[in-house]
Design a protein around this motif. Structure first.
Motif, PDB file in Angstrom:
ATOM      1  N   VAL A 101       0.806  -1.085   0.004  1.00  0.00           N
ATOM      2  CA  VAL A 101       0.170  -0.067   0.170  1.00  0.00           C
ATOM      3  C   VAL A 101       0.796   1.184  -0.073  1.00  0.00           C
ATOM      4  N   ARG A 102       1.907   1.032   0.876  1.00  0.00           N
ATOM      5  CA  ARG A 102       2.842   2.364   0.832  1.00  0.00           C
ATOM      6  C   ARG A 102       3.405   2.652  -0.447  1.00  0.00           C
ATOM      7  N   ARG A 103       3.850   1.479  -1.182  1.00  0.00           N
ATOM      8  CA  ARG A 103       4.534   1.827  -2.501  1.00  0.00           C
ATOM      9  C   ARG A 103       3.412   2.350  -3.435  1.00  0.00           C
ATOM     10  N   VAL A 104       2.391   1.987  -3.578  1.00  0.00           N
ATOM     11  CA  VAL A 104       1.251   2.474  -4.349  1.00  0.00           C
ATOM     12  C   VAL A 104       1.044   3.982  -4.130  1.00  0.00           C
ATOM     13  N   LEU A 105       0.986   4.475  -2.793  1.00  0.00           N
ATOM     14  CA  LEU A 105       0.675   5.669  -2.589  1.00  0.00           C
ATOM     15  C   LEU A 105       1.794   6.482  -2.769  1.00  0.00           C
ATOM     16  N   THR A 106       2.976   5.942  -2.857  1.00  0.00           N
ATOM     17  CA  THR A 106       4.489   6.661  -3.022  1.00  0.00           C
ATOM     18  C   THR A 106       4.248   6.973  -4.689  1.00  0.00           C
ATOM     19  N   GLN A 107       3.728   5.970  -5.446  1.00  0.00           N
ATOM     20  CA  GLN A 107       3.728   6.152  -6.938  1.00  0.00           C
ATOM     21  C   GLN A 107       2.749   7.164  -7.130  1.00  0.00           C
ATOM     22  N   LEU A 108       1.425   7.089  -6.495  1.00  0.00           N
ATOM     23  CA  LEU A 108       0.579   8.046  -6.950  1.00  0.00           C
ATOM     24  C   LEU A 108       0.809   9.426  -6.473  1.00  0.00           C
TER      25      LEU A 108
END
Length: 292
Positions: free
Chosen positions: A163-170
């Protein structure tokens, strides 16, 4: 378990949550065991990358919480709950606030539907940790409306890292634009037999220029790539799996080239373009979803 005491400040929000709890926000989530320590969903049942991106983009708040208390709604106060499920009012401690439009307190409250256990009782979620996706209530401070009951995921290091990785990408400045279609397709044969190049210009939500290209050379595997910009880059590469660029193409490209997208009328060029487009879709793979 007794119903909320009117003297407990956080529990006074229950009346407000009763008003905002709707079938859309409480669809049934996965079954969760109550006789074991908190565990993450197995890989075969865990949300896919597309699920996580979708939930993250549809939420204004993502948090990791630990359930402190739960209260089952009386059946007459939750008439639209599906058979075999129970609606729960949850009080949870905020362990980690990953994104939010504003600061929140140490406690969040929300409503969620869960499957009853084998005895027909409500599952015991107390002291368990979850990643939740939803929108903060504008009328009830400290309350959050989940996207759905599927957007409350058993927490653990793997899902939290994903989830943290997705939020960083977004949040990245170079996040790719949303894909809305394909237009202006052209396929040109080369000088050698079996040599060709196909270019497809992609429509985006904000008008950012994006294109796809497929290059075929005799005796070599086809190469394809994505160009972000006005010029088609012959050295463009295909998007990495579990990247936002992959998500946009795998999940939103049409399954076939539109009939009015071809800039050439000859059948050979159109046939080659369709073959190259099918190749791209196969290379991208399916946009797998389990929760969204």
């Amino acid at each position: 378990m007794p119903m909320p005491s009117p003297v407990t400040p956080a529990k006074t929000l229950l009346a407000g949550l009763l008003a905002v709890a709707t079938p859309a926000c409480v669809s049934a989530g996965p079954t969760m065991s109550q006789d074991a320590a908190p565990v993450e969903l197995p890989a075969s049942q865990a949300p896919t990358y597309a699920d996580l991106v979708t939930m993250a983009t549809q939420s204004d708040t993502v948090a990791v919480v630990a359930v402190e208390d739960q209260i089952a709604f009386p059946p007459e106060r939750a008439p639209n709950v599906e058979p075999g499920k129970v609606r729960l009012y949850i009080e949870a401690l905020t362990r980690s606030l990953l994104i939010a439009p504003q600061g929140v307190g140490s406690e969040l409250v929300f409503v969620v539907d869960q499957r009853r256990d084998a005895d027909g009782d409500a599952p015991d979620l107390e002291e368990r940790s979850f990643v939740i996706f939803g929108d903060l209530s504008r009328s009830q401070p400290g309350a959050i409306q989940l996207l759905s009951s599927d957007s409350m995921l058993p927490a653990g290091p793997q899902i939290e890292a994903r989830v943290r990785r997705v939020l960083t990408q977004l949040a990245a400045a170079d996040a790719p634009p949303a894909i809305t279609g394909v237009r202006d397709v052209i396929s040109v044969p080369g000088n050698l037999a079996g040599e060709s190049e196909t270019q497809m210009f992609v429509e985006t939500e904000d008008g950012t220029p994006v294109s796809l290209s497929v290059i075929r050379r005799p005796g070599m595997a086809p190469e394809w790539g994505v160009s972000l910009g006005e010029l088609v880059d012959s050295s463009a590469r295909s998007p990495e799996p579990e990247s936002l660029l992959w998500f946009q193409f795998a999940c939103f490209l049409p399954r076939e080239l539109p009939g009015d997208s071809f800039l050439q009328n000859d059948r050979a060029s159109q046939r080659q373009a369709r073959e190259d487009y099918a190749f791209i879709l196969a290379q991208l793979g399916p946009c797998e979803r389990r929760f969204t």
